[in-house]
Design a protein around this motif. Structure first.
Motif, short mmCIF file in Angstrom:
data_model
loop_
_atom_site.label_atom_id
_atom_site.label_comp_id
_atom_site.label_asym_id
_atom_site.label_seq_id
_atom_site.Cartn_x
_atom_site.Cartn_y
_atom_site.Cartn_z
N VAL A 163 28.46 3.51 3.54
CA VAL A 163 27.28 3.65 2.68
C VAL A 163 26.33 2.48 2.90
N LEU A 164 25.03 2.80 3.01
CA LEU A 164 24.00 1.76 3.07
C LEU A 164 23.23 1.78 1.76
N THR A 165 22.98 0.60 1.19
CA THR A 165 22.21 0.60 -0.04
C THR A 165 21.25 -0.58 -0.08
N ALA A 166 20.07 -0.32 -0.64
CA ALA A 166 19.09 -1.39 -0.79
C ALA A 166 19.30 -2.10 -2.11
N ARG A 167 19.98 -1.45 -3.02
CA ARG A 167 20.26 -2.08 -4.31
C ARG A 167 21.49 -2.94 -4.16
N ASP A 168 21.58 -4.04 -4.93
CA ASP A 168 22.78 -4.85 -4.78
C ASP A 168 23.48 -5.09 -6.10
N ALA A 169 23.13 -4.29 -7.09
CA ALA A 169 23.89 -4.39 -8.34
C ALA A 169 25.31 -3.97 -8.04
N LEU A 170 26.26 -4.72 -8.60
CA LEU A 170 27.64 -4.51 -8.23
C LEU A 170 28.13 -3.09 -8.55
N ASP A 171 27.67 -2.55 -9.69
CA ASP A 171 28.21 -1.25 -10.08
C ASP A 171 27.76 -0.13 -9.16
N ASP A 172 26.59 -0.35 -8.51
CA ASP A 172 26.14 0.63 -7.52
C ASP A 172 27.19 0.80 -6.41
N ARG A 173 27.70 -0.35 -5.98
CA ARG A 173 28.68 -0.31 -4.89
C ARG A 173 29.95 0.35 -5.36
N LEU A 180 33.24 7.31 -5.47
CA LEU A 180 32.96 8.68 -5.07
C LEU A 180 33.58 9.00 -3.72
N GLY A 181 34.16 8.03 -3.07
CA GLY A 181 34.85 8.32 -1.82
C GLY A 181 34.20 7.71 -0.60
N ALA A 182 33.36 6.66 -0.79
CA ALA A 182 32.85 5.95 0.38
C ALA A 182 33.95 5.02 0.87
N ASP A 183 33.99 4.75 2.17
CA ASP A 183 35.05 3.92 2.71
C ASP A 183 34.62 2.48 2.84
N ASP A 184 33.30 2.25 2.94
CA ASP A 184 32.80 0.89 3.07
C ASP A 184 31.31 0.92 2.73
N TYR A 185 30.75 -0.25 2.46
CA TYR A 185 29.31 -0.27 2.17
C TYR A 185 28.67 -1.51 2.80
N LEU A 186 27.39 -1.42 3.05
CA LEU A 186 26.61 -2.55 3.54
C LEU A 186 25.31 -2.60 2.74
N THR A 187 24.89 -3.82 2.38
CA THR A 187 23.64 -3.97 1.66
C THR A 187 22.52 -4.26 2.66
#
Lengths: 221, 472
Positions: free
Chosen positions: A77-87, A93-100
């Protein structure tokens, strides 16, 4: 290896596509959530790189539908938001990893590689680190292809260091790994295993650093 | 305009608030009405007593009058009532009046023969309440000696009248007493109703004054016309307005500063890309690309720090709840994350702290952000081979976080200024954007902690100390 990129920013999508094609992956790229959802129904991929802020159907929804269909494809998952709960929400929901965003390209490539490897046959059991290779299920290590003589505990310490190579591993994490073998693992015991490993690995230029007060770190090759 | 709907929200949702007027009337009217009822009750008793006294007196007079008309002729008793007196007795105002004269031997002499006789035959005057012809009546009985001193006994003269005559009079007295009281209560309610409106007029003026303002007008509210009770309210609002205008101008300055700061790397990127498009030599293009990469890295760091700063703003803190946090553990983990970056710059990053928890009341995300900025500075401004140490200790009621480096240090006279936003030390070539310590100070303030800046061990380098009040 097929990779789907769902990203609506054309410049970023182009950059990602070029980078992954350079690594010999077959890359498809979509710019909206409904397109991503649609193509994921009919096609099989080895990795999905999913932006959370997609138009028409957001990334959360795409991910939710994908997992509801029972698909096990790894999702980064890629996200522009960095609030912790977003991640957390993404990972729940079943993402395996994320990058901000913004992220370093080498970082993304490394994570994509790891996810694809993990996705195949339940994950490869071979850890590699420069000249060093460790077969996790076979409990064997090789240095430059030749077998390395390690005790079971040394192998355990090395496995933890290799899994987190380039990052700090603290003594608690090492002690936890060794817990199965020994009743009592004092900090001195860990120092002893680290010392032995260093002696066996230094000839090949593999360095285990002591980080003051924090633990140990296997330097990236 | 999200905040505008926010301001309107609670008013729409909550039930209609109690008005001061209704409240006052609610406190005033029921007690007054109860008092009124009690007083009416007492008044009625008093009225009845005096009416009884007066009527009994009149009955007694009538009985004595009749007694004076008794004649004894040949031992026979006669009552010689003039016609006019009889008429007067029998056509009394509301109802008729009854009488009976009885001889000492108890024989009927004159009047209404069925009128009940008094119980006692010794008392000179006695009163009794009886029923007669189905109506309650009041009887007075007077014993009149036939011939004083003759020992021939006394004639009993009774006069009676229906009780309704008296209750009617008592009611009338009561009505005349309670009417004025009712009018008084009504008038006081009216006075409260209009008095409150008049009394609240200064508040209504204040409301109009505030409603009529533009959202940019943060000047103080006028105080002169307001009564003394409203002055503290206006004073408090003016203080709030003043704080608001300070915060607002600080934010406006910050937004302007931030925009300027963002402009610089963007200008660099634009220039370099335009240049790259003109270049044909791959080696030169490569050089430009390196510049581009540097500029975008700086831009991305700047954006990260601007967001971090926005997160520490007072308004954003509701989202970052404060809870008991082990500062030692958080700082150890956060420092671990910075080790790879430190190693890249060949800097020895270490940690010192006890194994047991060091609890503070805080927010882990903000605290990690704070240490990140301290370490970013320390690593950035330390020469290769430098040494950076994070230390967490407890001293009495304080938990102290210290980040110490052995770099160039910060001159004494600049140590206060480095906490200002966008302030950068002159003569340093590292590409900081001057927000790091501002973030540190904001996070510290949010935690009730003090930040100080000193020289490191042996007078070299820098030691930033953040002192938290210990929790638990």
């Amino acid at each position: 290896m097929r990779v789907l990129i769902a990203e609506d920013d054309p410049v970023l999508a182009d950059g990602l596509t070029r980078s992954l094609r350079g690594a010999e992956y077959a890359v498809d790229c979509v710019a909206s959530g409904d397109q991503a959802d649609h193509i994921l129904i009919s096609q099989n991929y080895d990795l999905v790189i999913l932006d959370l802020g997609l138009p028409k159907l957001d990334g959360y929804e795409v991910l939710k539908r994908l997992r509801r269909r029972g698909a096990k494809v790894p999702v980064l998952v890629l996200t522009a938001r960095d609030a912790l709960d977003d991640r957390v929400r993404g990972l729940d929901l079943g993402a395996d990893d994320y990058l901000t965003k913004p992220f370093d390209l080498p970082e993304l490539e490394a994570r994509a590689r790891a996810l694809i490897r993990r996705g195949q046959a339940g994950g490869s059991s071979i850890l590699e680190h420069g000249p060093l290779a460790l077969d996790v299920s076979g409990r064997r290590a090789t240095l430059n292809g030749s077998p390395l003589d390690l005790s079971a505990r040394e192998l355990g310490v090395l496995e933890v260091l290799m899994m987190r190579s380039g990052r700090v591993v603290n003594k608690d994490q090492l002690a936890g790994q060794l817990y199965g073998w020994e009743e009592e693992v004092g900090p001195n015991a860990i120092e002893v295993y680290i010392h032995r490993l260093r002696r066996k690995l230094e000839s090949a230029g593999v360095t285990i650093r002591t980080i003051r007060g924090l633990g140990y770190l296997l330097e990236r090759p | 305009m999200a905040w505008a709907t926010c301001l309107n929200g609670p008013e729409n949702l909550s039930p209609k608030p109690a008005t001061l007027r209704r409240q006052l009337l609610l406190w005033l009217l029921p007690p007054l009405l109860v008092l009124w009822a009690i007083s009416a009750h007492i008044d009625y008793d008093i009225a009845k007593r005096f009416v009884n006294l007066a009527y009994d007196r009149a009955l007694l007079d009538a009985a004595l009058d009749i007694g004076r008309q008794i004649r004894v002729v040949n031992d026979r008793i006669y009552v010689d009532l003039p016609r006019a007196a009889l008429d007067m007795l029998q056509t009394a105002e509301h109802d008729r009046i009854y009488y009976r004269v009885t001889s000492p031997q108890g024989e009927y002499v004159s009047g209404d023969p069925d009128l009940p006789l008094p119980e006692s035959d010794t008392e000179r005057v006695s009163y009794a309440d009886e029923d007669y012809l189905g109506k309650p009546i009041r009887i007075v009985a007077v014993r009149v000696p036939v011939q004083p001193g003759s020992g021939k006994g006394a004639v009993t003269v009774q006069v009676a009248e229906p009780v309704t005559v008296r209750t009617g009079s008592a009611r009338e007295v009561l009505l005349r007493m309670t009417w004025p009281q009712a009018i008084l209560i009504y008038l006081s309610a009216v006075a409260v109703w209009y008095g409150v409106r008049r009394g609240l007029a200064p508040l209504a003026r204040l409301r109009r004054e505030i409603q009529g303002r533009s959202d940019r007008d943060l000047s103080p509210l006028p105080k002169a016309q307001a009564p003394e009770e409203v002055q503290p309210l206006i004073h408090a609002m003016n203080e709030l307005l003043q704080r608001l205008s300070l915060v607002l101008s600080a934010q406006q300055r910050f937004v302007a500063d931030a925009a300027h700061q963002l402009r610089t790397p963007v200008a660099g990127i634009k220039t370099q890309t335009e240049l790259a498009l003109r270049l044909t030599d791959p080696a030169q293009q490569q050089q430009v690309l390196h510049q581009l990469h540097t500029a975008t890295s700086r831009l991305s760091r700047l954006i990260h720090q601007l967001l971090a700063l926005a997160r520490t703003e007072p308004g954003a803190q509701a989202a970052h709840a404060m809870r008991p946090t082990d500062l030692g553990r958080e700082m150890r983990e956060a420092a671990s994350e910075w080790v790879p970056k430190a190693l890249q710059g060949n800097i020895d990053l270490g940690f010192e702290g006890p194994d047991e928890p060091l609890m503070v009341r805080g927010n882990a995300i903000l605290l990690r952000e704070m240490l990140g900025n301290l370490l970013d500075n320390a690593i950035r401004y330390s020469p290769p081979g430098g040494r950076v140490t994070v230390q967490v200790t407890r001293k009495g009621t304080e938990v102290m976080l210290q980040v110490e480096d052995n770099g160039a240090g910060i001159p004494q006279d600049e140590r206060e200024r480095v906490f200002e936003r966008f302030y950068r030390l002159l003569g340093t070539d590292a590409d900081g954007c001057g927000l790091g310590l501002a973030i540190v100070r904001e996070v510290a303030q949010a935690h009730g902690a003090d930040v100080s800046l000193d020289s490191g061990a042996g007078g070299r380098g820098t030691a930033v100390r953040v002192r938290f009040p210990a929790a638990g």
